[in-house]
Design an enzyme around this catalytic site. Structure first.
Site, PDB file in Angstrom:
ATOM      1  N   ARG A  20       0.829  -1.210   0.000  1.00 55.37           N
ATOM      2  CA  ARG A  20       0.000   0.000   0.000  1.00 55.37           C
ATOM      3  C   ARG A  20       0.868   1.267   0.000  1.00 55.37           C
ATOM      4  O   ARG A  20       2.070   1.226   0.258  1.00 55.37           O
ATOM      5  CB  ARG A  20      -0.933   0.002   1.219  1.00 55.37           C
ATOM      6  CG  ARG A  20      -0.195   0.172   2.530  1.00 55.37           C
ATOM      7  CD  ARG A  20      -1.130   0.106   3.719  1.00 55.37           C
ATOM      8  NE  ARG A  20      -0.507   0.681   4.894  1.00 55.37           N
ATOM      9  CZ  ARG A  20      -0.866   0.396   6.137  1.00 55.37           C
ATOM     10  NH1 ARG A  20      -1.840  -0.441   6.361  1.00 55.37           N
ATOM     11  NH2 ARG A  20      -0.247   0.973   7.154  1.00 55.37           N
ATOM     12  N   ILE A  22       3.200   4.318  -0.110  1.00 55.39           N
ATOM     13  CA  ILE A  22       4.501   4.585  -0.745  1.00 55.39           C
ATOM     14  C   ILE A  22       5.079   3.298  -1.349  1.00 55.39           C
ATOM     15  O   ILE A  22       5.597   3.299  -2.471  1.00 55.39           O
ATOM     16  CB  ILE A  22       5.487   5.205   0.271  1.00 55.39           C
ATOM     17  CG1 ILE A  22       4.992   6.594   0.691  1.00 55.39           C
ATOM     18  CG2 ILE A  22       6.888   5.299  -0.325  1.00 55.39           C
ATOM     19  CD1 ILE A  22       5.831   7.273   1.778  1.00 55.39           C
ATOM     20  N   ASP A  67       8.532 -12.457   7.426  1.00 56.26           N
ATOM     21  CA  ASP A  67       8.419 -12.173   8.849  1.00 56.26           C
ATOM     22  C   ASP A  67       9.515 -11.190   9.232  1.00 56.26           C
ATOM     23  O   ASP A  67      10.692 -11.546   9.309  1.00 56.26           O
ATOM     24  CB  ASP A  67       8.559 -13.474   9.642  1.00 56.26           C
ATOM     25  CG  ASP A  67       8.415 -13.229  11.135  1.00 56.26           C
ATOM     26  OD1 ASP A  67       8.285 -12.061  11.540  1.00 56.26           O
ATOM     27  OD2 ASP A  67       8.417 -14.213  11.888  1.00 56.26           O
ATOM     28  N   VAL A  68       9.095  -9.951   9.491  1.00 52.09           N
ATOM     29  CA  VAL A  68      10.103  -8.897   9.712  1.00 52.09           C
ATOM     30  C   VAL A  68      10.705  -8.950  11.109  1.00 52.09           C
ATOM     31  O   VAL A  68      11.669  -8.277  11.391  1.00 52.09           O
ATOM     32  CB  VAL A  68       9.514  -7.496   9.500  1.00 52.09           C
ATOM     33  CG1 VAL A  68       8.923  -7.363   8.139  1.00 52.09           C
ATOM     34  CG2 VAL A  68       8.509  -7.147  10.556  1.00 52.09           C
ATOM     35  N   ASN A  94      11.103  -0.437   2.352  1.00 52.07           N
ATOM     36  CA  ASN A  94      10.090   0.602   2.536  1.00 52.07           C
ATOM     37  C   ASN A  94       9.300   0.479   3.843  1.00 52.07           C
ATOM     38  O   ASN A  94       8.900   1.492   4.416  1.00 52.07           O
ATOM     39  CB  ASN A  94       9.113   0.545   1.344  1.00 52.07           C
ATOM     40  CG  ASN A  94       7.806   1.238   1.654  1.00 52.07           C
ATOM     41  OD1 ASN A  94       7.719   2.465   1.622  1.00 52.07           O
ATOM     42  ND2 ASN A  94       6.770   0.463   1.968  1.00 52.07           N
ATOM     43  N   TYR A 161      11.262   7.469  16.142  1.00 54.33           N
ATOM     44  CA  TYR A 161      11.144   7.435  14.672  1.00 54.33           C
ATOM     45  C   TYR A 161      12.285   8.233  14.027  1.00 54.33           C
ATOM     46  O   TYR A 161      12.958   7.762  13.116  1.00 54.33           O
ATOM     47  CB  TYR A 161       9.787   8.018  14.252  1.00 54.33           C
ATOM     48  CG  TYR A 161       9.555   8.004  12.756  1.00 54.33           C
ATOM     49  CD1 TYR A 161       9.111   6.861  12.117  1.00 54.33           C
ATOM     50  CD2 TYR A 161       9.793   9.141  11.984  1.00 54.33           C
ATOM     51  CE1 TYR A 161       8.895   6.846  10.740  1.00 54.33           C
ATOM     52  CE2 TYR A 161       9.582   9.135  10.612  1.00 54.33           C
ATOM     53  CZ  TYR A 161       9.132   7.984   9.993  1.00 54.33           C
ATOM     54  OH  TYR A 161       8.926   7.968   8.625  1.00 54.33           O
ATOM     55  N   LYS A 165      15.334   6.776  11.555  1.00 52.51           N
ATOM     56  CA  LYS A 165      15.532   7.189  10.159  1.00 52.51           C
ATOM     57  C   LYS A 165      16.925   7.784   9.948  1.00 52.51           C
ATOM     58  O   LYS A 165      17.544   7.594   8.898  1.00 52.51           O
ATOM     59  CB  LYS A 165      14.440   8.173   9.740  1.00 52.51           C
ATOM     60  CG  LYS A 165      13.059   7.534   9.627  1.00 52.51           C
ATOM     61  CD  LYS A 165      13.033   6.432   8.560  1.00 52.51           C
ATOM     62  CE  LYS A 165      11.639   5.851   8.362  1.00 52.51           C
ATOM     63  NZ  LYS A 165      11.588   4.840   7.304  1.00 52.51           N
TER      64      LYS A 165
HETATM   65  P1  NDP Z   1       2.023   2.975   5.614  1.00 53.05           P
HETATM   66  O1  NDP Z   1       1.733   2.882   7.068  1.00 53.05           O
HETATM   67  O2  NDP Z   1       0.933   3.315   4.687  1.00 53.05           O
HETATM   68  O3  NDP Z   1       2.693   1.638   5.093  1.00 53.05           O
HETATM   69  C1  NDP Z   1       3.718   1.057   5.822  1.00 53.05           C
HETATM   70  C2  NDP Z   1       4.088  -0.249   5.209  1.00 53.05           C
HETATM   71  O4  NDP Z   1       4.951  -0.873   6.168  1.00 53.05           O
HETATM   72  C3  NDP Z   1       2.896  -1.152   5.009  1.00 53.05           C
HETATM   73  O5  NDP Z   1       3.034  -1.873   3.815  1.00 53.05           O
HETATM   74  C4  NDP Z   1       2.955  -2.081   6.196  1.00 53.05           C
HETATM   75  O6  NDP Z   1       2.574  -3.393   5.911  1.00 53.05           O
HETATM   76  C5  NDP Z   1       4.418  -2.128   6.510  1.00 53.05           C
HETATM   77  N1  NDP Z   1       4.510  -2.394   7.929  1.00 53.05           N
HETATM   78  C6  NDP Z   1       3.950  -1.681   8.929  1.00 53.05           C
HETATM   79  N2  NDP Z   1       4.157  -2.284  10.093  1.00 53.05           N
HETATM   80  C7  NDP Z   1       4.839  -3.394   9.830  1.00 53.05           C
HETATM   81  C8  NDP Z   1       5.321  -4.435  10.618  1.00 53.05           C
HETATM   82  N3  NDP Z   1       5.107  -4.498  11.933  1.00 53.05           N
HETATM   83  N4  NDP Z   1       6.000  -5.401  10.012  1.00 53.05           N
HETATM   84  C9  NDP Z   1       6.163  -5.380   8.683  1.00 53.05           C
HETATM   85  N5  NDP Z   1       5.722  -4.445   7.867  1.00 53.05           N
HETATM   86  C10 NDP Z   1       5.064  -3.469   8.444  1.00 53.05           C
HETATM   87  O7  NDP Z   1       3.240   3.970   5.522  1.00 53.05           O
HETATM   88  P2  NDP Z   1       3.835   4.859   4.353  1.00 53.05           P
HETATM   89  O8  NDP Z   1       3.523   4.311   3.011  1.00 53.05           O
HETATM   90  O9  NDP Z   1       3.495   6.250   4.675  1.00 53.05           O
HETATM   91  O10 NDP Z   1       5.390   4.680   4.690  1.00 53.05           O
HETATM   92  C11 NDP Z   1       6.258   3.872   3.950  1.00 53.05           C
HETATM   93  C12 NDP Z   1       7.678   4.224   4.346  1.00 53.05           C
HETATM   94  O11 NDP Z   1       7.915   5.603   4.095  1.00 53.05           O
HETATM   95  C13 NDP Z   1       7.975   4.018   5.836  1.00 53.05           C
HETATM   96  O12 NDP Z   1       9.281   3.525   5.990  1.00 53.05           O
HETATM   97  C14 NDP Z   1       7.880   5.420   6.396  1.00 53.05           C
HETATM   98  O13 NDP Z   1       8.623   5.571   7.566  1.00 53.05           O
HETATM   99  C15 NDP Z   1       8.440   6.225   5.240  1.00 53.05           C
HETATM  100  N6  NDP Z   1       8.059   7.624   5.262  1.00 53.05           N
HETATM  101  C16 NDP Z   1       6.748   7.976   5.262  1.00 53.05           C
HETATM  102  C17 NDP Z   1       6.408   9.310   5.295  1.00 53.05           C
HETATM  103  C18 NDP Z   1       4.994   9.759   5.320  1.00 53.05           C
HETATM  104  O14 NDP Z   1       4.772  10.972   5.571  1.00 53.05           O
HETATM  105  N7  NDP Z   1       4.009   8.926   5.064  1.00 53.05           N
HETATM  106  C19 NDP Z   1       7.427  10.364   5.325  1.00 53.05           C
HETATM  107  C20 NDP Z   1       8.768   9.870   5.311  1.00 53.05           C
HETATM  108  C21 NDP Z   1       9.062   8.547   5.285  1.00 53.05           C
HETATM  109  P3  NDP Z   1       1.067  -3.889   6.141  1.00 53.05           P
HETATM  110  O15 NDP Z   1       0.228  -3.199   5.130  1.00 53.05           O
HETATM  111  O16 NDP Z   1       1.186  -5.345   5.922  1.00 53.05           O
HETATM  112  O17 NDP Z   1       0.722  -3.529   7.551  1.00 53.05           O
END
Ligand code: NDP
Length: 256
Positions: A20, A22, A67-68, A94, A161, A165
């Site tokens: 989903r 990014i 499995d992370v 990501n 956080y 990063k």
């Molecule tokens: P989302 O929360 O929409 O998506 C995060 C993704 O990480 C999902 O696919 C989710 O998987 C996965 N994830 C979350 N928790 C876990 C877990 N416990 N174990 C494994 N996977 C996990 O976040 P974004 O798309 O916004 O963020 C993506 C990346 O971009 C992240 O690294 C975030 O830190 C970084 N980022 C985001 C910003 C923002 O403003 N949104 C700004 C700067 C950086 P699942 O769907 O299976 O839960």
């Protein structure tokens, strides 16, 4: 000549948390450029939803569960992907999480969870997938860092956080120093606020959102596709001279 550098035909790309937002934007960007993309997700429903969305857009992507919380699980997933596809050319790290908790109130459990998923897991993935790239003498890794690894956000508290990063940025530089002479480039993207589940709560908070916009010269948040296109650039030969770079895509947030 120049557009050809973006051509990823016959390359195999893995995007963690690619189901989903990014991550999914990265999946689409790499797919559009011709790569065979694999979504590596812990949640099969999220992975499947992403796969179906890509199918509707005209791209066949594969999914693997990963499995992370377990370095061995990451190693096993990398081995399974390398064995099935015969190569791993691109890795996008990501997946990530964020909490807004005042530093003095962060529990050990919450601190460790953020560091585990945002930092340790990135290292485990780089190590596990990087081995195959080093063996092949080529590869490109893109880590999703954050402008929060460069500045400390305002007004919301998120010390763990931000720390995770900043460490991802330094990990990126360190691995670039070790691996680039052996054909593996590694760079990071540092996004501003992007409209996803992660930022939705903050955007709904009128005071926070006002501050975010005031502090951003472009006066807006970003969209996932605006990160997908940077990842495509860094993953492809269009960025062949770049390694160890932390590329800010921040609407100008860090200029002030
Ligand atoms: P989302 O929360 O929409 O998506 C995060 C993704 O990480 C999902 O696919 C989710 O998987 C996965 N994830 C979350 N928790 C876990 C877990 N416990 N174990 C494994 N996977 C996990 O976040 P974004 O798309 O916004 O963020 C993506 C990346 O971009 C992240 O690294 C975030 O830190 C970084 N980022 C985001 C910003 C923002 O403003 N949104 C700004 C700067 C950086 P699942 O769907 O299976 O839960």
């Amino acid at each position: 000549m120049y557009l050809e550098k973006y051509n990823l035909t016959n390359r195999v790309a893995v995007v963690t948390g690619g189901g989903r937002n990014i991550g999914l934007a990265c999946v689409q960007a790499l797919s559009e450029a011709g790569a065979r993309v694999i979504i590596a997700e812990i949640d099969p429903d999220s992975a499947e939803a992403g796969r179906l969305q890509m199918k509707e857009a005209g791209y066949d992507v594969d999914v693997v569960s990963m499995d992370v919380t377990d370095p061995n699980g990451v190693t096993e997933s990398a081995a399974a992907i390398a064995s099935k596809y015969g190569r791993i050319d691109i890795l996008v790290c990501n997946a990530g999480i964020a909490f807004n908790t005042p530093a003095e109130d962060v529990s050990d459990e919450e601190w460790n969870k953020v560091i585990d998923i945002n930092l340790n897991w990135v290292y485990w993935c780089c190590r596990a997938f990087g081995k195959y790239m080093l063996a092949a003498g080529k590869g490109s890794i893109v880590n999703i860092g954050s402008m929060s690894g460069v500045i400390s956000n305002k007004p919301q508290p998120q010390s763990h956080y931000n720390t995770s990063k900043a460490a991802v940025h330094m990990l990126t530089k360190s691995l670039a120093g070790e691996w680039s002479g052996r054909g593996v480039r590694i760079n990071a993207v540092a996004p501003t606020y992007i409209e996803t589940e992660m930022t939705r709560k903050g955007m709904e908070n009128a005071a926070w959102y006002k501050t975010w916009l005031e502090m951003t010269p472009m006066n807006r948040v970003g969209q996932p596709d605006e990160i997908g296109s940077v990842v495509l650039f860094l993953a492809s030969d269009a960025s062949s001279l770049m390694t160890g770079s932390i590329v800010l895509a921040d609407g100008g947030y860090t200029v002030w």
